[in-house]
Write an enzyme that holds these catalytic residues in place. Structure first.
Site, short mmCIF file in Angstrom:
data_model
loop_
_atom_site.label_atom_id
_atom_site.label_comp_id
_atom_site.label_asym_id
_atom_site.label_seq_id
_atom_site.Cartn_x
_atom_site.Cartn_y
_atom_site.Cartn_z
N ASN A 45 0.83 -1.20 0.00
CA ASN A 45 0.00 0.00 0.00
C ASN A 45 0.86 1.26 0.00
O ASN A 45 0.55 2.24 -0.68
CB ASN A 45 -0.93 0.01 1.21
CG ASN A 45 -2.05 -1.01 1.10
OD1 ASN A 45 -2.46 -1.37 -0.01
ND2 ASN A 45 -2.54 -1.50 2.22
N HIS B 42 -1.33 -6.85 5.74
CA HIS B 42 -2.44 -6.94 6.68
C HIS B 42 -2.01 -7.59 8.00
O HIS B 42 -2.80 -8.29 8.63
CB HIS B 42 -3.65 -7.65 6.08
CG HIS B 42 -4.26 -6.90 4.93
ND1 HIS B 42 -5.20 -7.46 4.10
CD2 HIS B 42 -4.06 -5.64 4.47
CE1 HIS B 42 -5.55 -6.58 3.18
NE2 HIS B 42 -4.86 -5.46 3.38
N TYR C 55 -0.34 -9.04 -2.82
CA TYR C 55 0.21 -7.73 -2.45
C TYR C 55 1.70 -7.67 -2.76
O TYR C 55 2.23 -6.61 -3.13
CB TYR C 55 -0.04 -7.46 -0.96
CG TYR C 55 -1.40 -6.90 -0.66
CD1 TYR C 55 -1.66 -5.54 -0.75
CD2 TYR C 55 -2.44 -7.73 -0.28
CE1 TYR C 55 -2.92 -5.02 -0.47
CE2 TYR C 55 -3.70 -7.24 0.00
CZ TYR C 55 -3.94 -5.87 -0.09
OH TYR C 55 -5.19 -5.37 0.18
#
Length: 807
Positions: A215, A265, A274
């Site tokens: 992210n 996460h 990811y």
């Protein structure tokens, strides 16, 4: 404030050309510096690809498809308040309906992505719409509509944060780069102001929450492109500097760990999903900024380069990326929203990783780049199930990179490596031998049973209960690719021990919330073979068990003990559950007796010594075992495991073998050998070699095996004690490999991460210790070997190795 476009005004503007839209009407506040223009040109190349012939395959067909898709999007575009396309409403969701807010925010993001697709068709050659003025005007008007209607500096975001901070702005800024010359300074200022509103500098001020790992890389991409589009040096510098926290190894939570684990996460192994975004995003940013005033020069970026072979390569096999590190992405198959969409699978998730490795290699050393190109070429050439150059969803830039390395005669196709890799930080292991590969997924205090979220992966409950995946080198690559997840019995995943207690969809909570309260998960390896173990506690169940796997040259020895449960339901250990496809014709024999192929059946195999599944492999049950076996066709749909999945019912045939431990078992056990790729004759011969394997222990306290012909001994000490010639003072995992040259390698680990001291005695004559890590504080040799270890907590579950000369 500009009012939203009406359908009539929108179409009139499109037909009237750039002047009607005001394109170029507002003079720029200042001329873009040459460096920003160069960065825009470079990003344009990164988005569109380079070095390919648009008239040659596979590019000509892909470009023509892009043109067809664009025409469909153009024909369906109908801007009104609340949507740009009728099938993607984003306006005024019910504030009391979380799912609708998530859907509407996702539709807003997807609307921007469609405009990006249109912009690519305008900019790419060979689409039939290259340079088309009406298409150009439609894209610019569409951007204006989305800005005025939803994505602007006055709007309060709703639904999924990702749509506002990553999905929409990435697509918006890509489109701004591609259509830069068609956008006025005022329009560019509006779009960059919207990005500033939703992605302020504070989004990367602290490395925590949703601003970590992949992210964070995505957010930095947004900030960098915001600076490039808006000629803002400070934004580009911020993006570069905000990347630095993703480079160093972490000791918990999101990011790269020293053992090669990649977690997102906080609790979920995510190398293949990811992690793919992380790798690809860094490759794009390194390439964008290379040679500029904002080049990424942080010395820690070498950690990323090192991780190509430490973190990603172990989970790539024949072009696929293993599902055990793909989190909830395994449930993304066919889409309900787009019935023409391609089914996603492990191969289609793997191909972008291959291309990202090539892109990242452009910024690595010459030696690394050359080695990675060979690895990628090998993975590509061996992917006969889903050839990457025929990948229908792979972006053109990725396709061009793969095509170039495939056609380069100077690049050798590197074969799959062999060896074992343990990833204690994410409770995963991979094992590679000539002709096959395996992967093991476990769970513990630090790693979730599974991840669901956003309505995805609703029945992945038991994927961390010791699921043992395996693939052949030239066979069975479709095992988990061919609609496995919607059709497999989720209570009978291969390798797992589970209670048949019925679980609700999403049981345990979203985002990896459910984790077992156990510490002993991990093992010991010398890099070739391994002893791995899992203290199992069932999800929302009273089930407890001790499970061990001993990874050898052509075999995985699987042991289970202490299997106890009081759920009032049956408990099963699944030996195998092979997806035989829609036809399901693989022959199955038990102790040489053929079972039916053409019809479904179920039976109890009493006293079975060995079994063989044609085209797959063999199974041996030491001393004989009672095993349930069945061949059946199972039906399911992607919508049953993911709310966004297609409701189309699919059917696949499975060959399943499992040990039924009965209802509420107490201290039940099992033992079997998995032999991937073995012939029936080889399986029969192994079963007849009664002295090949010695099971040293299979209890709730210790599990261990010895294979004299391999010089292998492996023991998982769940508690201290004596097993064969080994005595451990405390819980640990030990494996010993005796070599032909008179030496032995001893690998010892503390899977619990709790040992402040440990004494291990091997009752075997040892002449001397040739090498030992600093954790060995003393060693006694002679008639026996005694190793005294100091504090092992800092080893993070990795196996210190000691080499000795045997007496």
């Amino acid at each position: 404030m500009t009012t939203p476009w009406s359908r009539r005004a929108f179409l009139a503007a499109c037909s009237g050309g750039a002047a009607a839209l005001g394109v170029g009407a507002a003079p720029r506040a200042f001329a873009a510096p040459d460096e920003f223009a160069a960065l825009r040109a470079r990003w344009r190349t990164l988005v569109l690809g380079e070095g390919f012939d648009p008239g040659a395959e596979p590019f000509a067909s892909r470009l023509a498809d892009l043109g067809r898709t664009t025409r469909q999007y153009l024909a369906a575009m109908a801007p009104v308040a609340g949507s740009l396309w009728p099938d993607l409403p984003y306006g005024d969701p019910d504030p009391d309906t979380d799912q609708e807010s998530f859907t509407f925010s996702g539709n807003m993001s997807t609307s921007h992505t469609r405009l990006s697709t249109l912009a690519q068709a305008y900019a790419q050659p060979g689409t039939g719409l290259t340079g088309d003025t009406a298409l150009r005007d439609a894209v610019v008007a569409g951007l204006g509509h989305l800005h005025d209607d939803v994505y602007n500096a006055r709007r309060t975001p709703f639904g999924n944060w990702w749509s506002w901070q990553i999905g929409a702005p990435q697509a918006l800024l890509d489109t701004c780069v591609l259509m830069y010359d068609a956008l006025s300074a005022e329009q560019l200022a509006d779009h960059t102001a919207a990005v500033d509103h939703f992605v302020p500098d504070s989004a990367v001020a602290v490395y925590s929450g949703t601003s970590t790992g992949a992210n964070r890389v995505d957010l930095c991409r947004v900030l960098a492109l915001r600076g490039v589009v808006g000629d803002d040096a400070a934004k580009v510098a911020l993006a570069r500097d905000a990347l630095s926290p993703v480079f160093p190894y972490v000791t918990s939570g999101d990011g790269l760990h020293a053992d090669g684990s990649f977690i997102q996460h906080t609790w979920v192994p995510y190398t293949g999903s990811y992690g793919s975004v992380f790798l690809g995003g860094l490759g794009m940013l390194f390439a964008l900024l290379a040679g500029s005033g904002w080049e990424v020069t942080d010395g820690n970026r070498q950690i990323v380069f090192d991780s190509v072979e430490r973190a990603w390569a172990p989970f790539l096999h024949n072009g696929l990326v293993m599902d055990g590190v793909a989190g909830r992405a395994i449930s993304r198959g066919l889409s309900a929203a787009d019935p023409k969409a391609i089914q996603q699978d492990d191969h289609l998730r793997g191909h972008p990783v291959l291309a990202s490795v090539l892109l990242l290699g452009q910024g690595a050393s010459a030696a690394e780049n050359a080695r990675w190109r060979g690895l990628v070429k090998g993975w590509m050439r061996r992917d006969t199930y889903s050839p990457p150059l025929a990948d229908p969803v792979l972006g053109l830039p990725h396709l061009a990179r793969l095509d170039a390395v495939d056609k380069d005669p100077a690049v050798p196709a590197v074969p799959e490596p062999t060896g074992h890799r343990l990833f204690p930080a994410m409770a995963r292991a991979t094992h590679r031998r000539p002709g096959w590969a395996a992967s093991l997924s476990m769970a513990g205090k630090r790693i979730a049973y599974y991840e669901c979220g956003n309505g995805e992966n609703l029945r992945g409950w038991h994927t961390g209960a010791g699921m043992l995946y395996w693939w052949g080198d030239t066979f069975t690559d479709g095992q988990y690719s061919d609609a496995f997840w919607p059709t497999v019995d989720p209570y009978r995943l291969p390798g797992t021990t589970v209670s048949r207690r019925v679980l609700a969809d999403g049981a345990g909570g979203d985002w990896g919330a459910a984790r077992p309260d156990v510490n002993w998960v991990g093992g010991a390896t010398d890099g070739e073979r391994a002893a791995v173990g899992q203290h199992l506690r069932g999800l929302r169940s009273t089930l407890v068990a001790k499970k061990s796997w001993f990874f050898l040259d052509d075999t995985v020895v699987c042991l289970g003990a202490g299997i106890t449960c009081a759920d009032g339901t049956a408990v099963e250990t699944t030996v195998e559950n092979r997806n035989l496809g829609a036809a399901g014709g693989a022959p199955f024999t038990v102790d040489g007796r053929a079972e039916p192929v053409a019809r479904p059946w179920s039976k109890t195999l009493t006293g079975a010594g060995w079994a063989h599944l044609g085209g797959h492999g063999g199974y041996v049950f030491p001393g004989g075992a009672t095993v349930r076996a069945l061949r059946d066709a199972r039906e399911g749909s992607w919508s049953s495991i993911s709310t966004g999945g297609s409701p189309t019912v699919l059917s696949r045939t499975y060959l399943t073998m499992y040990v039924d431990h009965g209802t509420d078992p107490v201290n039940a056990s099992y033992a079997y050998l998995l032999m991937p790729g073995a012939s029936a004759a080889r399986t029969r011969a192994r079963a007849a070699e009664r002295d090949w394997l010695t099971v040293l222990a299979n209890t709730d306290d210790q599990q261990g095996v010895a294979v004299r012909s391999l010089g292998f001994t492996g023991v998982n000490f769940w508690s201290g004690g004596t097993v064969g010639t080994l005595t451990a003072s405390d819980p640990c995992s030990v494996m010993i490999s005796e070599k032909d040259d008179g030496t032995a390698v001893i690998a010892v680990s503390d899977p619990m991460l709790m040992r402040t001291g440990l004494t291990l005695t091997w009752r075997r004559p040892v002449a001397a210790v040739a090498s030992a890590p600093a954790t060995v504080v003393s060693a006694g040799t002679g008639r026996w070997l005694t190793l005294v270890f100091g504090d092992l907590r800092g080893t993070a579950g990795v196996s210190p190795r000691i080499t000795v000369r045997l007496g």
